[in-house]
Design an enzyme around this catalytic site. Structure first.
Site, PDB file in Angstrom:
ATOM      1  N   GLU A 159      41.674  41.064  68.448  1.00 16.72           N
ATOM      2  CA  GLU A 159      40.656  41.984  67.921  1.00 16.72           C
ATOM      3  C   GLU A 159      41.086  43.436  68.091  1.00 16.72           C
ATOM      4  OE1 GLU A 159      38.824  40.570  65.914  1.00 16.72           O
ATOM      5  OE2 GLU A 159      36.805  40.634  66.739  1.00 16.72           O
ATOM      6  N   THR A 203      37.193  47.613  59.844  1.00 17.74           N
ATOM      7  CA  THR A 203      36.460  47.871  61.090  1.00 17.74           C
ATOM      8  C   THR A 203      36.911  49.192  61.711  1.00 17.74           C
ATOM      9  OG1 THR A 203      36.202  45.515  61.482  1.00 17.74           O
ATOM     10  CG2 THR A 203      35.944  46.923  63.379  1.00 17.74           C
TER      11      THR A 203
HETATM   12  N1  HSE Z   1      31.162  45.358  67.289  1.00 15.23           N
HETATM   13  C1  HSE Z   1      32.190  45.557  66.310  1.00 15.23           C
HETATM   14  C2  HSE Z   1      31.835  46.737  65.446  1.00 15.23           C
HETATM   15  C3  HSE Z   1      32.330  44.336  65.480  1.00 15.23           C
HETATM   16  O1  HSE Z   1      30.691  46.797  64.995  1.00 15.23           O
HETATM   17  O2  HSE Z   1      32.678  47.616  65.227  1.00 15.23           O
HETATM   18  C4  HSE Z   1      33.414  44.458  64.454  1.00 15.23           C
HETATM   19  O3  HSE Z   1      33.672  43.218  63.886  1.00 15.23           O
END
Ligand code: HSE
Length: 309
Positions: A128, A181
């Site tokens: 991630e 993201t």
């Molecule tokens: N918590 C993360 C965000 C999840 O909102 O940036 C991204 O998949």
């Protein structure tokens, strides 16, 4: 055992009031992965179908997560990873988490499970980190543990599996535009006011309480995001309208799924979910953007083993 074939599900992170800490696992949407033991040490990604993603293990989230596991637990074997991607990268339903979690789950299984699924979260999170530029475990946790999860801390890793009220159903609309993201994180403010923080932790605590007590009204009142949604909403076509029609159609709550562009709603029961899905569809059809809608029970199991040899 020489190889294992997995279903690695999509997931919804944040769940409105739990930025970077809350998530839940979806059921019908996900990738297939095959992990094979090999005599050649190290990790190789041998095949990716469904999407154009790098095979280079240093550039691929599955490779990075797998290497993190092998670094902590060196093996006399190597591992080959094959991925059939059905979750689109940049869709907001945990595409990178499915690959990262699947890689470490599969390798751990072939090694005879030296780690628990809780312990695998840390390795999966390394994938991630590659995808978004910062470490967060709110997608990989529900994929590895199933159901709803709460990340209390990532250092040290401390993740709690929460209960799933039986009638909860998720509706996801994925407008087919890509939102990275890293970009959706870069636009966020680095500080929050005390007033917003108070509201957010009030809602987060109440949502957790609602999950434990099957209190759908409390869950509904708590699905509010005062901190992140105001900034990200502008990245999603017709977000306000999608939310309005979902609530009018009977949703308990509606918000951005992860970092978007997918939008999620939670409902009590499948009939409400169908109504919400239809209301969302009508908004997107008018816009002329290609989209898909998923209606899903909450997947309490997480990753599934499809077959092994
Ligand atoms: N918590 C993360 C965000 C999840 O909102 O940036 C991204 O998949």
């Amino acid at each position: 055992m020489k190889s294992v074939k997995l279903f690695t599900p999509a997931s919804v992170a944040n769940v409105s009031c739990g930025f970077d800490v809350l998530g839940f696992c979806l059921d019908p949407v996900g990738d297939d992965m095959t992990i094979r033991k090999s005599d050649e040490k190290g990790i190789r990604i041998t095949k990716i179908t469904g999407q154009d993603l790098p095979l280079d293990v240093h550039q691929n989230v599955a490779g990075v997560a797998a290497m993190a596991l092998l670094e902590a637990n060196p093996s006399e074997y190597g591992f080959e990873i094959e991925i059939n991607k059905r979750i689109k990268a940049g869709s907001g339903i945990g595409s990178s988490a499915a690959s990262s979690a699947g890689a470490v789950f599969g390798i751990n299984h072939l090694l005879g499970s030296p780690y628990t699924n809780h312990e695998l979260i840390d390795f999966a999170m390394q994938g991630e980190k590659l995808a978004s530029g910062s470490a967060h475990a709110d997608n990989v946790s529900p994929v590895l543990l199933g159901g709803f999860t709460l990340v209390r801390s990532i250092a040290p890793m401390d993740v709690i599996k929460l209960p799933t009220p039986k009638e909860l159903v998720a509706v996801i609309i994925h407008p087919k535009i890509e939102l990275k993201t890293s970009h959706a994180r870069a636009i966020l403010k680095k500080t929050v006011t005390l007033k917003s923080a108070i509201q957010q932790w009030g809602n987060l605590g109440a949502l957790v309480s609602g999950l434990y007590s099957d209190n759908y009204d409390l869950i509904s009142r708590s699905l509010v995001d005062e901190i992140i949604e105001p900034y990200r909403a502008m990245l999603i076509p017709e977000f306000a309208k999608l939310k309005e029609v979902s609530m009018n159609a009977g949703a308990l709550g509606c918000g951005i799924s992860g970092s978007g562009p997918s939008v999620y709603a939670l409902t009590k029961g499948f009939e409400n979910a169908e109504n919400v899905g239809q209301a969302m569809r009508e908004v997107m059809q008018k816009l002329g953007i290609d989209f898909e809608v998923h209606i899903s029970k909450i997947n309490e199991e997480g990753i599934k083993i499809l077959s092994e040899e």
